[in-house]
Scaffold this motif. Structure first.
Motif, short mmCIF file in Angstrom:
data_model
loop_
_atom_site.label_atom_id
_atom_site.label_comp_id
_atom_site.label_asym_id
_atom_site.label_seq_id
_atom_site.Cartn_x
_atom_site.Cartn_y
_atom_site.Cartn_z
N LEU A 80 13.79 -12.44 -3.68
CA LEU A 80 12.53 -11.72 -3.44
C LEU A 80 12.85 -10.52 -2.36
CD1 LEU A 80 9.65 -12.30 -2.84
CD2 LEU A 80 9.79 -13.86 -1.31
N LEU A 81 13.86 -10.61 -1.85
CA LEU A 81 13.93 -10.25 -0.25
C LEU A 81 14.28 -8.50 -1.47
CD1 LEU A 81 16.46 -9.91 2.53
CD2 LEU A 81 17.06 -8.53 0.53
N THR A 82 14.88 -8.75 -2.67
CA THR A 82 15.32 -7.45 -3.48
C THR A 82 14.13 -6.97 -3.75
OG1 THR A 82 17.58 -8.49 -3.88
CG2 THR A 82 16.77 -6.61 -5.30
N LYS A 83 13.50 -7.63 -3.96
CA LYS A 83 11.29 -7.29 -4.56
C LYS A 83 11.01 -5.97 -4.06
CE LYS A 83 7.51 -8.57 -6.35
NZ LYS A 83 7.04 -10.35 -7.32
N TYR A 84 10.88 -7.04 -2.42
CA TYR A 84 10.24 -6.29 -1.22
C TYR A 84 10.72 -5.26 -1.21
CZ TYR A 84 7.10 -10.06 -0.84
OH TYR A 84 6.31 -11.35 -0.41
N TYR A 85 12.05 -5.46 -0.76
CA TYR A 85 13.42 -4.03 -0.48
C TYR A 85 12.89 -2.76 -1.79
CZ TYR A 85 17.07 -1.27 1.35
OH TYR A 85 17.66 0.06 1.72
N LYS A 86 13.06 -2.84 -3.12
CA LYS A 86 12.93 -2.06 -4.24
C LYS A 86 11.50 -1.19 -3.60
CE LYS A 86 16.32 -3.34 -6.64
NZ LYS A 86 16.63 -3.50 -8.61
#
Length: 288
Positions: A80-86
């Protein structure tokens, strides 16, 4: 009613510590602090405390320390963190905005990126915690019992001091009547002469003064109250309030004796008795 009890137990990778402290109070005021995982045990612990601790402002603190920190704490949802970051990077690029240095910090504040693992209660651990609690409670009660022995010795000493003052007053009280008679005779002789006053009238006045000065009943009641205080003090029951009531009765008799004293030395002895009684009342605040 002041007291202190501490107990600690190491069980596998967990350390349980229970601390119980109390101050004086007319009633039982219980403040219980325990870990969230054992919140359902609060009523049980309160019932145990209410049976063993009759009065006092009591603070119970239960702490659990785990050497293995991986069993609890925060978990990061990396997907979820990677998704938000991208997504934020794409938005920045489309807007032509510079890549924010605190982008990662911003993402960490998004919902469900970080989750906290609730500590779960374990039955075996609860059994160990309960044993630790009972051990702390036993140490707490022993502390109060030891303090009670010291208080009992001091209270017995104070009552004995009052009885010693009482014995001195008992010796001096009968001497007041001849002194009053002598003062009346001297006053009459100086004002009207030896042969001009009525002897019968003098005797009537003496009877009046003797009745006003008589402290026989007060002495009898005071001795009885002191004996009752000592008898109650030896009882194994919790008699703190009862001892307080008896001390009030002792105070009434002492005050009445002081009002009827009509003698400087007796008044000094009465003041000494009052001083001892005040010390008794202060100490009774620590008695259950």
């Amino acid at each position: 009613m002041t007291g202190f009890g501490l107990a600690a137990t190491d069980y596998e990778n967990v350390k349980f510590a229970v601390e119980i402290k109390s101050l004086n109070s007319k009633f039982l005021e219980l403040n219980l602090k325990l870990p969230r995982a054992y919140s359902d045990k609060e009523l049980l612990l309160r019932n145990v405390c209410s049976k063993d601790i009759e009065r006092g402002k009591v603070n119970v603190s239960i702490n659990i320390e785990r050497s293995d920190d991986t069993q609890k704490g925060a978990t990061i949802n990396t997907k979820l963190l990677t998704k938000y970051y991208k997504q934020l990077e794409e938005i920045n690029a489309s807007l032509g905005a510079p890549n924010a240095a605190n982008l990662l910090q911003t993402v960490l504040t998004f919902p469900e990126v970080i989750t906290y693992t609730e500590e779960q209660a374990d039955e075996n651990e609860w059994n160990v915690l309960q044993e630790t609690f009972l051990k702390a409670l036993s140490n707490f009660n022993q502390f109060r019992a030891d303090e009670g022995k010291v208080l009992r010795t001091d209270l017995e000493l104070r009552i004995q001091n009052i009885l010693d003052f009482f014995a001195e007053i008992d010796k001096l009280a009968p001497l007041r009547v001849p002194q009053v008679k002598a003062r009346l005779l001297q006053f009459l002789e100086e004002t009207v002469g030896k042969v001009n006053y009525d002897q019968n009238r003098l005797e009537q006045e003496l009877i009046y003064y003797i009745d006003k000065l008589d402290i026989t009943e007060e002495k009898t009641r005071l001795k009885s109250h002191c004996d009752y205080f000592m008898e109650t003090l030896k009882s194994k029951d919790a008699n703190g309030k009862k001892l307080g009531f008896i001390s009030q009765e002792i105070g009434r008799e002492i005050n009445t004796m002081g009002a009827k004293a009509n003698d400087a030395h007796i008044q000094q002895l009465v003041v000494g008795m009052k001083e001892e009684l005040e010390k008794i009342k202060e100490q009774l605040l620590n008695v259950l």
